[in-house]
Design an enzyme around this catalytic site. Sequence first.
Site, PDB file in Angstrom:
ATOM      1  N   PRO A  25       0.791  -1.236   0.000  1.00  0.00           N
ATOM      2  CA  PRO A  25       0.000   0.000   0.000  1.00  0.00           C
ATOM      3  C   PRO A  25       0.818   1.278   0.000  1.00  0.00           C
ATOM      4  O   PRO A  25       0.264   2.355  -0.213  1.00  0.00           O
ATOM      5  CB  PRO A  25      -0.822  -0.122   1.280  1.00  0.00           C
ATOM      6  CG  PRO A  25       0.003  -0.988   2.173  1.00  0.00           C
ATOM      7  CD  PRO A  25       0.702  -1.965   1.273  1.00  0.00           C
ATOM      8  N   ASP A  48       2.739   1.308 -11.735  1.00  0.00           N
ATOM      9  CA  ASP A  48       1.494   2.062 -11.672  1.00  0.00           C
ATOM     10  C   ASP A  48       1.692   3.383 -10.946  1.00  0.00           C
ATOM     11  O   ASP A  48       2.620   3.554 -10.140  1.00  0.00           O
ATOM     12  CB  ASP A  48       0.422   1.255 -10.941  1.00  0.00           C
ATOM     13  CG  ASP A  48      -0.205   0.185 -11.814  1.00  0.00           C
ATOM     14  OD1 ASP A  48      -0.039   0.252 -13.044  1.00  0.00           O
ATOM     15  OD2 ASP A  48      -0.872  -0.708 -11.261  1.00  0.00           O
ATOM     16  N   LYS A  70      -2.504   3.914 -14.178  1.00  0.00           N
ATOM     17  CA  LYS A  70      -3.922   4.142 -14.409  1.00  0.00           C
ATOM     18  C   LYS A  70      -4.424   4.961 -13.231  1.00  0.00           C
ATOM     19  O   LYS A  70      -4.498   4.472 -12.111  1.00  0.00           O
ATOM     20  CB  LYS A  70      -4.680   2.824 -14.536  1.00  0.00           C
ATOM     21  CG  LYS A  70      -4.173   1.956 -15.679  1.00  0.00           C
ATOM     22  CD  LYS A  70      -5.019   0.721 -15.859  1.00  0.00           C
ATOM     23  CE  LYS A  70      -6.365   1.062 -16.478  1.00  0.00           C
ATOM     24  NZ  LYS A  70      -6.289   1.677 -17.795  1.00  0.00           N
ATOM     25  N   ASP A 103      -1.813  -5.526  -3.788  1.00  0.00           N
ATOM     26  CA  ASP A 103      -1.637  -6.908  -4.245  1.00  0.00           C
ATOM     27  C   ASP A 103      -2.156  -7.015  -5.672  1.00  0.00           C
ATOM     28  O   ASP A 103      -3.272  -6.557  -5.958  1.00  0.00           O
ATOM     29  CB  ASP A 103      -2.401  -7.868  -3.332  1.00  0.00           C
ATOM     30  CG  ASP A 103      -2.222  -9.309  -3.774  1.00  0.00           C
ATOM     31  OD1 ASP A 103      -1.285  -9.958  -3.281  1.00  0.00           O
ATOM     32  OD2 ASP A 103      -2.998  -9.782  -4.628  1.00  0.00           O
ATOM     33  N   ILE A 106      -5.839  -8.376  -6.289  1.00  0.00           N
ATOM     34  CA  ILE A 106      -7.013  -7.717  -5.714  1.00  0.00           C
ATOM     35  C   ILE A 106      -7.212  -6.376  -6.416  1.00  0.00           C
ATOM     36  O   ILE A 106      -6.488  -5.409  -6.162  1.00  0.00           O
ATOM     37  CB  ILE A 106      -6.874  -7.533  -4.195  1.00  0.00           C
ATOM     38  CG1 ILE A 106      -6.755  -8.900  -3.517  1.00  0.00           C
ATOM     39  CG2 ILE A 106      -8.063  -6.757  -3.633  1.00  0.00           C
ATOM     40  CD1 ILE A 106      -6.596  -8.851  -2.029  1.00  0.00           C
ATOM     41  N   THR A 131      -2.239  -5.995   0.567  1.00  0.00           N
ATOM     42  CA  THR A 131      -3.264  -5.142  -0.009  1.00  0.00           C
ATOM     43  C   THR A 131      -3.598  -3.996   0.941  1.00  0.00           C
ATOM     44  O   THR A 131      -3.334  -4.063   2.146  1.00  0.00           O
ATOM     45  CB  THR A 131      -4.519  -5.956  -0.358  1.00  0.00           C
ATOM     46  OG1 THR A 131      -5.410  -5.139  -1.136  1.00  0.00           O
ATOM     47  CG2 THR A 131      -5.249  -6.436   0.885  1.00  0.00           C
ATOM     48  N   ALA A 132      -4.170  -2.935   0.395  1.00  0.00           N
ATOM     49  CA  ALA A 132      -4.407  -1.716   1.177  1.00  0.00           C
ATOM     50  C   ALA A 132      -5.265  -1.973   2.408  1.00  0.00           C
ATOM     51  O   ALA A 132      -5.060  -1.354   3.458  1.00  0.00           O
ATOM     52  CB  ALA A 132      -5.056  -0.658   0.294  1.00  0.00           C
ATOM     53  N   MET A 184     -11.476   2.253  -3.978  1.00  0.00           N
ATOM     54  CA  MET A 184     -11.721   3.317  -4.966  1.00  0.00           C
ATOM     55  C   MET A 184     -13.167   3.819  -4.929  1.00  0.00           C
ATOM     56  O   MET A 184     -13.858   3.845  -5.935  1.00  0.00           O
ATOM     57  CB  MET A 184     -11.372   2.812  -6.370  1.00  0.00           C
ATOM     58  CG  MET A 184      -9.943   2.308  -6.501  1.00  0.00           C
ATOM     59  SD  MET A 184      -9.665   1.233  -7.941  1.00  0.00           S
ATOM     60  CE  MET A 184     -10.529  -0.278  -7.453  1.00  0.00           C
TER      61      MET A 184
END
Length: 273
Positions: A25, A48, A70, A103, A106, A131-132, A184
């Site tokens: 993260p 990214d 993105k 990750d 995910i 993952t976050a 998001m």
Amino acid sequence: MSVSKPPSDRTDRKRGAVTLVGAGPGDPELLTLAAVRALQEADVILFDALVAPEILDFARREARTMLVGKTGHGPSCRQEDISALMVKLARSGKRVVRLKGGDPMIFGRAGEEIAACRAAGLPVDVVPGITAAQGAAARLGASLTHRDAARRVQYVTGHDRRGDLPDMNWPSLADPEATTVVYMPVRTLEKLAAQVIAAGLDPATPAVAVARATRPDEEVIAATIGELPAIVAARAPRGPVLVMIGRTLADVAASDAQAGTERTGLRDRRRRA
């Protein structure tokens, strides 16, 4: 930092290979040893926009780095162009690392990129990352599961391909015995909250928005799910944001922002030591 390389025959030097790597993260100390090793072996790193700049410090000096980020609701590389570039580089014999925030598996579009590599006959590996949701929960000291409060965890996206709120199983998201993590969600949070409340979730259910999780400037907004959308809209946090909803977050108060500052200071002192 140097990480010894174990014996491996995964990389075909003539045709190259692709490794999807989870950057976590944000906090570089959360990188896995496998991620560091992949960065130190890469010829090209396609990263990214959500990857913390400090992560690239682990790449070998000769590696070429290319931003293919993105960004939510902004100018972005098309996914098909990213996949094509990744395949082209690997076919030319390069060891390609596709570096993703969190990750890869995910909400990282890993499935599309793995399929592109396999269709091209290229070796492809995945190095998982934190993952976050895991990083944010750890910083908050809030378990996502609890024997008395949450029997399951569900990860959902806050937007579809068009940026709108996707159609979801609203009764499932309204389950009071689940912890829901929404990735998001900023632009659709008001609609999402209205839908889960209409599906039966108590508007007083604790909810926390975390922006830039695990980074030195992490921002925490704690409220109820009924109140949170208006507060998030007013504060307009920048960077990647996720929202966690559920009874396990009851002890997370708005004053956690100060606790986050204290944790950051401790983390910085540890790095200088």
